[in-house]
Design a protein around this motif. Structure first.
Motif, short mmCIF file in Angstrom:
data_model
loop_
_atom_site.label_atom_id
_atom_site.label_comp_id
_atom_site.label_asym_id
_atom_site.label_seq_id
_atom_site.Cartn_x
_atom_site.Cartn_y
_atom_site.Cartn_z
N ASP A 274 0.84 -1.32 0.06
CA ASP A 274 -0.02 -0.05 0.04
C ASP A 274 0.74 1.19 0.11
OD1 ASP A 274 -1.76 1.94 0.32
OD2 ASP A 274 -2.87 1.12 2.18
N PRO A 275 0.99 1.88 -1.16
CA PRO A 275 1.86 3.20 -1.26
C PRO A 275 1.36 4.30 -0.17
CG PRO A 275 1.01 2.60 -3.36
CD PRO A 275 0.45 1.72 -2.20
N ARG A 276 0.36 4.08 0.31
CA ARG A 276 -0.11 5.25 1.24
C ARG A 276 0.46 5.13 2.72
NH1 ARG A 276 -6.52 4.46 0.30
NH2 ARG A 276 -5.67 2.37 0.46
N SER A 277 0.83 3.70 2.82
CA SER A 277 1.59 3.50 4.18
C SER A 277 3.10 3.84 4.17
CB SER A 277 1.33 1.88 4.52
OG SER A 277 2.03 1.26 3.40
N ILE A 278 3.55 4.16 2.94
CA ILE A 278 5.13 4.48 2.99
C ILE A 278 5.53 5.65 3.56
CG2 ILE A 278 7.10 4.73 1.48
CD1 ILE A 278 5.51 2.96 -0.41
N ALA A 279 6.47 5.79 4.56
CA ALA A 279 6.92 7.13 5.09
C ALA A 279 8.33 7.35 4.44
CB ALA A 279 7.24 6.76 6.40
N LEU A 280 8.51 8.63 3.93
CA LEU A 280 9.51 9.16 3.16
C LEU A 280 10.88 8.63 3.94
CD1 LEU A 280 8.62 12.67 1.72
CD2 LEU A 280 8.66 10.38 0.85
N ALA A 281 11.06 8.87 5.26
CA ALA A 281 12.15 8.32 5.97
C ALA A 281 12.40 6.89 5.89
CB ALA A 281 11.97 8.81 7.45
N GLU A 282 11.72 6.18 5.48
CA GLU A 282 11.95 4.60 5.44
C GLU A 282 12.75 4.22 3.99
OE1 GLU A 282 9.00 1.55 6.82
OE2 GLU A 282 7.93 3.47 7.42
N VAL A 283 12.18 5.16 2.96
CA VAL A 283 12.73 4.83 1.61
C VAL A 283 13.65 5.87 1.18
CG1 VAL A 283 10.51 3.46 1.21
CG2 VAL A 283 10.56 6.05 0.74
N MET A 284 13.86 6.93 1.61
CA MET A 284 14.58 7.94 0.77
C MET A 284 15.97 7.81 0.71
SD MET A 284 14.65 11.33 3.50
CE MET A 284 15.34 11.18 5.27
N THR A 285 16.77 8.40 0.02
CA THR A 285 18.26 8.02 0.17
C THR A 285 18.74 9.30 0.88
OG1 THR A 285 18.33 7.41 -2.14
CG2 THR A 285 20.33 8.52 -1.40
N ARG A 286 19.37 8.65 1.96
CA ARG A 286 20.32 9.73 3.01
C ARG A 286 21.54 10.15 2.33
NH1 ARG A 286 17.08 10.26 7.72
NH2 ARG A 286 15.70 8.56 7.90
N ALA A 287 21.94 11.19 2.90
CA ALA A 287 23.16 12.05 2.38
C ALA A 287 23.53 11.85 0.94
CB ALA A 287 24.35 11.35 3.05
N PRO A 288 22.66 12.50 0.14
CA PRO A 288 22.84 12.49 -1.29
C PRO A 288 24.03 13.40 -1.71
CG PRO A 288 21.07 13.99 -0.88
CD PRO A 288 21.54 13.16 0.41
#
Length: 336
Positions: A274-288
């Protein structure tokens, strides 16, 4: 006569091997000419560099025929690398063009034989001006050699032409000597990439040397900015609207915490049903990856290619995004 519409008959293997063998032999002759040139460099080369470096005017190159064509290239190379230079046709020189000569100049006269009539015809006027004369010749006993203040030896064992008539190996040696003079002077003058760019502002070369990240980066409302609390699907829409292939994720103080890239989106959609359950902090790329705005655009392109990414972020010292550059923005400028 061969009918051009029919084309040439294919060479048999023996003919092909003979042709390639002959071609490689010609290249060997040219290579030998360059080896000889290197061995012939002596104190005269040092004196030539000293004269050219001290020149307060321009370096005037003159030569007839094929030597003249090589001379034009040498003059162009010198001018583009920080040594003002121009080509003077010797025949035109004796009909008024020597009026361009100034006492602060240095003259380089090119003649393989050292006896080219048009060159010899202008030597008395050059000497009358009191202008230093550098001779490039393959005959150290020639009139040009005897009249020159400095003589650079361009003698070759043989021309690549089997008749020994068409200047081939000798012009290769002359061109290489001209390049050597230009590059040594470039280094001694501390001529930089920025200096080079000033003489090459147009085309790909100038862009590679002058275009900065700040010239092409997205700023202000063109930046795809989202907060850590932004729903995943809204962040995806922001990235799509700004056409950057990513969204920059900020904390409450506006400091960058990471980016949501196309790759992050694909990986997230395979992990979560379910895309609505996705939190950005869980999937984003840190320190780009980041880059300073005053870096060259070509440096940004190299970094993106090296790290297999399509965008770089520019941030303030406090970590707040001030711009972003996409690979496509750089490629549109013609840099490659």
């Amino acid at each position: 006569m061969l009918d051009a519409s029919q084309g040439a008959e294919p060479l048999p293997p023996s003919g092909r091997d003979l042709l390639l063998s002959r071609a490689r032999g010609i290249v060997d002759i040219e290579i030998q000419a360059l080896e000889d040139l290197k061995a012939q460099m002596d104190e005269q080369f040092v004196k030539a560099i000293t004269l050219m470096e001290a020149c307060q005017g321009r370096v005037i190159i003159t030569g007839m025929g094929k030597s003249g064509l090589i001379g034009k290239k040498i003059a162009a190379t010198l001018s583009s690398t920080g040594t003002p230079s121009y080509f003077l046709h010797p025949a035109e020189g004796s009909h008024g063009d020597l009026g361009m000569l100034m006492k602060q100049d240095v003259v380089i006269a090119i003649s393989n034989s050292g006896e080219t009539p048009e060159i010899l015809g202008i030597l008395p006027l050059v000497k009358r001006f009191g202008v230093p004369l550098i001779g490039m010749t393959g005959n150290l006993q020639s009139t040009l050699a005897q009249q020159s203040d400095v003589t650079l030896n361009i003698a070759v064992r043989q021309e690549a032409c089997p008749l020994g008539l068409a200047p081939t190996a000798s012009t290769t040696a002359t061109l290489a000597l001209g390049d050597t003079l230009a590059v040594v002077l470039l280094e001694r003058r501390g001529f930089s990439e920025e200096d080079f760019a000033m003489f090459h502002p147009a085309g790909n070369l100038g862009k590679r040397l002058l275009l900065r990240v700040s010239d092409v980066m997205h700023t202000g409302d063109r930046l795809p900015l989202v907060s850590l609390q932004t729903p995943f699907l809204e962040a995806l829409m922001e990235a799509s609207r700004k056409q950057m292939g990513m969204a920059i994720v900020l904390d409450e103080q506006g400091v960058m915490q990471g980016v949501l890239t196309d790759g992050d989106v694909r990986r997230a959609l395979t992990r979560f049903s379910d895309p609505r359950s996705i939190a950005l902090a869980e999937v984003m790329t840190r320190a780009p990856k980041q880059i300073e705005p005053d870096e060259l655009a070509v440096t940004a392109l190299r970094l993106m290619e090296e790290h297999k990414i399509t965008a770089l972020i520019s941030c303030s010292p406090q970590g707040q995004p001030i711009g972003a550059v996409h690979m496509h923005d750089i490629l549109k400028t013609g840099i490659s």
